[in-house]
Design a protein around this motif. Sequence first.
Motif, PDB file in Angstrom:
ATOM      1  N   SER A   1       0.819  -1.215   0.000  1.00  0.00           N
ATOM      2  CA  SER A   1       0.000   0.000   0.000  1.00  0.00           C
ATOM      3  C   SER A   1       0.854   1.267   0.000  1.00  0.00           C
ATOM      4  O   SER A   1       0.451   2.282  -0.557  1.00  0.00           O
ATOM      5  N   SER A   2       2.026   1.224   0.635  1.00  0.00           N
ATOM      6  CA  SER A   2       2.922   2.372   0.591  1.00  0.00           C
ATOM      7  C   SER A   2       4.336   1.957   0.976  1.00  0.00           C
ATOM      8  O   SER A   2       4.558   0.878   1.505  1.00  0.00           O
ATOM      9  N   VAL A   3       5.261   2.863   0.691  1.00  0.00           N
ATOM     10  CA  VAL A   3       6.685   2.626   0.945  1.00  0.00           C
ATOM     11  C   VAL A   3       7.266   3.879   1.575  1.00  0.00           C
ATOM     12  O   VAL A   3       6.899   4.997   1.204  1.00  0.00           O
TER      13      VAL A   3
ATOM     14  N   THR B   1      16.679   2.772   6.068  1.00  0.00           N
ATOM     15  CA  THR B   1      15.645   1.770   6.303  1.00  0.00           C
ATOM     16  C   THR B   1      14.545   1.933   5.264  1.00  0.00           C
ATOM     17  O   THR B   1      14.038   3.030   5.052  1.00  0.00           O
ATOM     18  N   LEU B   2      14.191   0.828   4.652  1.00  0.00           N
ATOM     19  CA  LEU B   2      13.093   0.774   3.696  1.00  0.00           C
ATOM     20  C   LEU B   2      11.908   0.151   4.423  1.00  0.00           C
ATOM     21  O   LEU B   2      11.973  -1.009   4.833  1.00  0.00           O
ATOM     22  N   ALA B   3      10.843   0.929   4.628  1.00  0.00           N
ATOM     23  CA  ALA B   3       9.636   0.434   5.291  1.00  0.00           C
ATOM     24  C   ALA B   3       8.594   0.135   4.218  1.00  0.00           C
ATOM     25  O   ALA B   3       8.276   0.986   3.397  1.00  0.00           O
ATOM     26  N   VAL B   4       8.075  -1.087   4.253  1.00  0.00           N
ATOM     27  CA  VAL B   4       7.081  -1.533   3.281  1.00  0.00           C
ATOM     28  C   VAL B   4       5.787  -1.814   4.036  1.00  0.00           C
ATOM     29  O   VAL B   4       5.772  -2.592   4.986  1.00  0.00           O
ATOM     30  N   TYR B   5       4.696  -1.168   3.617  1.00  0.00           N
ATOM     31  CA  TYR B   5       3.399  -1.322   4.269  1.00  0.00           C
ATOM     32  C   TYR B   5       2.490  -2.192   3.409  1.00  0.00           C
ATOM     33  O   TYR B   5       2.282  -1.902   2.230  1.00  0.00           O
ATOM     34  N   THR B   6       1.941  -3.247   4.027  1.00  0.00           N
ATOM     35  CA  THR B   6       1.004  -4.132   3.342  1.00  0.00           C
ATOM     36  C   THR B   6      -0.123  -4.493   4.296  1.00  0.00           C
ATOM     37  O   THR B   6       0.127  -4.947   5.404  1.00  0.00           O
ATOM     38  N   SER B   7      -1.349  -4.261   3.892  1.00  0.00           N
ATOM     39  CA  SER B   7      -2.543  -4.638   4.663  1.00  0.00           C
ATOM     40  C   SER B   7      -2.423  -4.322   6.146  1.00  0.00           C
ATOM     41  O   SER B   7      -2.689  -5.159   6.994  1.00  0.00           O
TER      42      SER B   7
ATOM     43  N   ALA C   1      16.754   4.445  -4.538  1.00  0.00           N
ATOM     44  CA  ALA C   1      16.347   4.041  -5.887  1.00  0.00           C
ATOM     45  C   ALA C   1      15.255   2.976  -5.828  1.00  0.00           C
ATOM     46  O   ALA C   1      14.282   3.017  -6.592  1.00  0.00           O
ATOM     47  N   MET C   2      15.381   2.044  -4.895  1.00  0.00           N
ATOM     48  CA  MET C   2      14.395   0.986  -4.739  1.00  0.00           C
ATOM     49  C   MET C   2      13.051   1.567  -4.280  1.00  0.00           C
ATOM     50  O   MET C   2      11.993   1.195  -4.797  1.00  0.00           O
ATOM     51  N   ALA C   3      13.080   2.482  -3.313  1.00  0.00           N
ATOM     52  CA  ALA C   3      11.854   3.112  -2.817  1.00  0.00           C
ATOM     53  C   ALA C   3      11.159   3.880  -3.937  1.00  0.00           C
ATOM     54  O   ALA C   3       9.933   3.796  -4.089  1.00  0.00           O
ATOM     55  N   ASP C   4      11.931   4.606  -4.728  1.00  0.00           N
ATOM     56  CA  ASP C   4      11.349   5.366  -5.835  1.00  0.00           C
ATOM     57  C   ASP C   4      10.691   4.439  -6.864  1.00  0.00           C
ATOM     58  O   ASP C   4       9.593   4.700  -7.347  1.00  0.00           O
ATOM     59  N   LYS C   5      11.352   3.347  -7.175  1.00  0.00           N
ATOM     60  CA  LYS C   5      10.804   2.407  -8.157  1.00  0.00           C
ATOM     61  C   LYS C   5       9.559   1.704  -7.593  1.00  0.00           C
ATOM     62  O   LYS C   5       8.595   1.473  -8.321  1.00  0.00           O
ATOM     63  N   LEU C   6       9.576   1.389  -6.303  1.00  0.00           N
ATOM     64  CA  LEU C   6       8.394   0.786  -5.675  1.00  0.00           C
ATOM     65  C   LEU C   6       7.204   1.737  -5.724  1.00  0.00           C
ATOM     66  O   LEU C   6       6.076   1.323  -5.994  1.00  0.00           O
TER      67      LEU C   6
ATOM     68  N   ALA D   1       6.643   3.955  -7.946  1.00  0.00           N
ATOM     69  CA  ALA D   1       6.168   3.967  -9.333  1.00  0.00           C
ATOM     70  C   ALA D   1       5.288   2.744  -9.603  1.00  0.00           C
ATOM     71  O   ALA D   1       4.244   2.858 -10.250  1.00  0.00           O
ATOM     72  N   TYR D   2       5.688   1.569  -9.091  1.00  0.00           N
ATOM     73  CA  TYR D   2       4.870   0.366  -9.254  1.00  0.00           C
ATOM     74  C   TYR D   2       3.517   0.531  -8.568  1.00  0.00           C
ATOM     75  O   TYR D   2       2.483   0.160  -9.116  1.00  0.00           O
ATOM     76  N   ILE D   3       3.527   1.096  -7.363  1.00  0.00           N
ATOM     77  CA  ILE D   3       2.286   1.305  -6.614  1.00  0.00           C
ATOM     78  C   ILE D   3       1.376   2.265  -7.383  1.00  0.00           C
ATOM     79  O   ILE D   3       0.175   2.033  -7.508  1.00  0.00           O
ATOM     80  N   ALA D   4       1.944   3.339  -7.908  1.00  0.00           N
ATOM     81  CA  ALA D   4       1.151   4.314  -8.662  1.00  0.00           C
ATOM     82  C   ALA D   4       0.558   3.682  -9.923  1.00  0.00           C
ATOM     83  O   ALA D   4      -0.595   3.929 -10.256  1.00  0.00           O
ATOM     84  N   GLN D   5       1.322   2.858 -10.607  1.00  0.00           N
ATOM     85  CA  GLN D   5       0.808   2.173 -11.800  1.00  0.00           C
ATOM     86  C   GLN D   5      -0.353   1.266 -11.432  1.00  0.00           C
ATOM     87  O   GLN D   5      -1.364   1.228 -12.116  1.00  0.00           O
ATOM     88  N   GLY D   6      -0.213   0.530 -10.349  1.00  0.00           N
ATOM     89  CA  GLY D   6      -1.276  -0.362  -9.899  1.00  0.00           C
ATOM     90  C   GLY D   6      -2.519   0.406  -9.511  1.00  0.00           C
ATOM     91  O   GLY D   6      -3.638   0.002  -9.812  1.00  0.00           O
ATOM     92  N   ALA D   7      -2.370   1.560  -8.859  1.00  0.00           N
ATOM     93  CA  ALA D   7      -3.514   2.376  -8.451  1.00  0.00           C
ATOM     94  C   ALA D   7      -4.237   2.913  -9.675  1.00  0.00           C
ATOM     95  O   ALA D   7      -5.459   2.964  -9.707  1.00  0.00           O
ATOM     96  N   GLN D   8      -3.486   3.305 -10.703  1.00  0.00           N
ATOM     97  CA  GLN D   8      -4.111   3.812 -11.922  1.00  0.00           C
ATOM     98  C   GLN D   8      -4.892   2.715 -12.626  1.00  0.00           C
ATOM     99  O   GLN D   8      -5.938   2.969 -13.205  1.00  0.00           O
ATOM    100  N   LEU D   9      -4.381   1.485 -12.562  1.00  0.00           N
ATOM    101  CA  LEU D   9      -5.064   0.390 -13.228  1.00  0.00           C
ATOM    102  C   LEU D   9      -6.352  -0.002 -12.509  1.00  0.00           C
ATOM    103  O   LEU D   9      -7.281  -0.502 -13.126  1.00  0.00           O
ATOM    104  N   THR D  10      -6.427   0.222 -11.183  1.00  0.00           N
ATOM    105  CA  THR D  10      -7.606  -0.169 -10.430  1.00  0.00           C
ATOM    106  C   THR D  10      -8.584   0.971 -10.220  1.00  0.00           C
ATOM    107  O   THR D  10      -9.654   0.763  -9.686  1.00  0.00           O
ATOM    108  N   GLN D  11      -8.231   2.193 -10.617  1.00  0.00           N
ATOM    109  CA  GLN D  11      -9.136   3.335 -10.475  1.00  0.00           C
ATOM    110  C   GLN D  11     -10.266   3.218 -11.482  1.00  0.00           C
ATOM    111  O   GLN D  11     -10.059   2.770 -12.599  1.00  0.00           O
ATOM    112  N   PRO D  12     -11.467   3.650 -11.116  1.00  0.00           N
ATOM    113  CA  PRO D  12     -12.546   3.658 -12.096  1.00  0.00           C
ATOM    114  C   PRO D  12     -12.269   4.718 -13.161  1.00  0.00           C
ATOM    115  O   PRO D  12     -11.497   5.643 -12.919  1.00  0.00           O
ATOM    116  N   PRO D  13     -12.888   4.616 -14.311  1.00  0.00           N
ATOM    117  CA  PRO D  13     -12.679   5.612 -15.359  1.00  0.00           C
ATOM    118  C   PRO D  13     -13.046   7.001 -14.862  1.00  0.00           C
ATOM    119  O   PRO D  13     -13.951   7.155 -14.047  1.00  0.00           O
TER     120      PRO D  13
END
Length: 180
Positions: free
Chosen positions: A83-85, A95-101, A117-122, A124-136
């Motif tokens: 859900s967030s990083v 420290t890289l904190a990863v939040y899930t459920s 770099a890893m946090a930034d890329k994560l 981007a993945y989260i944002a892509q996933g949110a865009q794919l699940t957003q309603p039109p």
Amino acid sequence: MATFNVRPDIDAAAAQLGSTLGAKREIKRLPEVLWDGETVEMLAKGTYANGTGIVAMTSMRLLFLKHGVMSQTVEDFPYAKISSVQWQGGLVMGTLAVYTSGNRADIKNVPKDQGKAMADKLRAYIAQGAQLTQPPTQASQPAPTQDVASRLAALDQLRTSGAITEAEYQQQRVAIISSL
């Protein structure tokens, strides 16, 4: 820089590490824990749950691997469940904190440049996933009133089962009620 000759994607990611000291065993064992068709995009060293190993960003998930002489630790975070990083960097490590459920996993002692770099890329993945699940974004017809109760009940079940966080529940609840 050490050469591993494991797989081209793993070798390329390992070449980006500043040092492979303390991570050689994990790099060599990484193919054993990867899923079919999964490729490694980025690697970093880190500490998780009292074990030092590698953090691997793959095409499908974030993965922590510690392969010791007596035991092996594998913890994975599929991108759809993150859900967030959060990244908190010090002078050299962070420290890289990863939040899930509603849970938080802290991967400590990650080199600063690799962790950021890893946090930034994560993100981007989260944002892509949110865009794919957003309603039109186009205006659509509102849901029938009798459907609102079933949507709220389904949303409550998702929260109870831990599939969504409290914050996600509240956000979706407001959206459903606003559709009235």
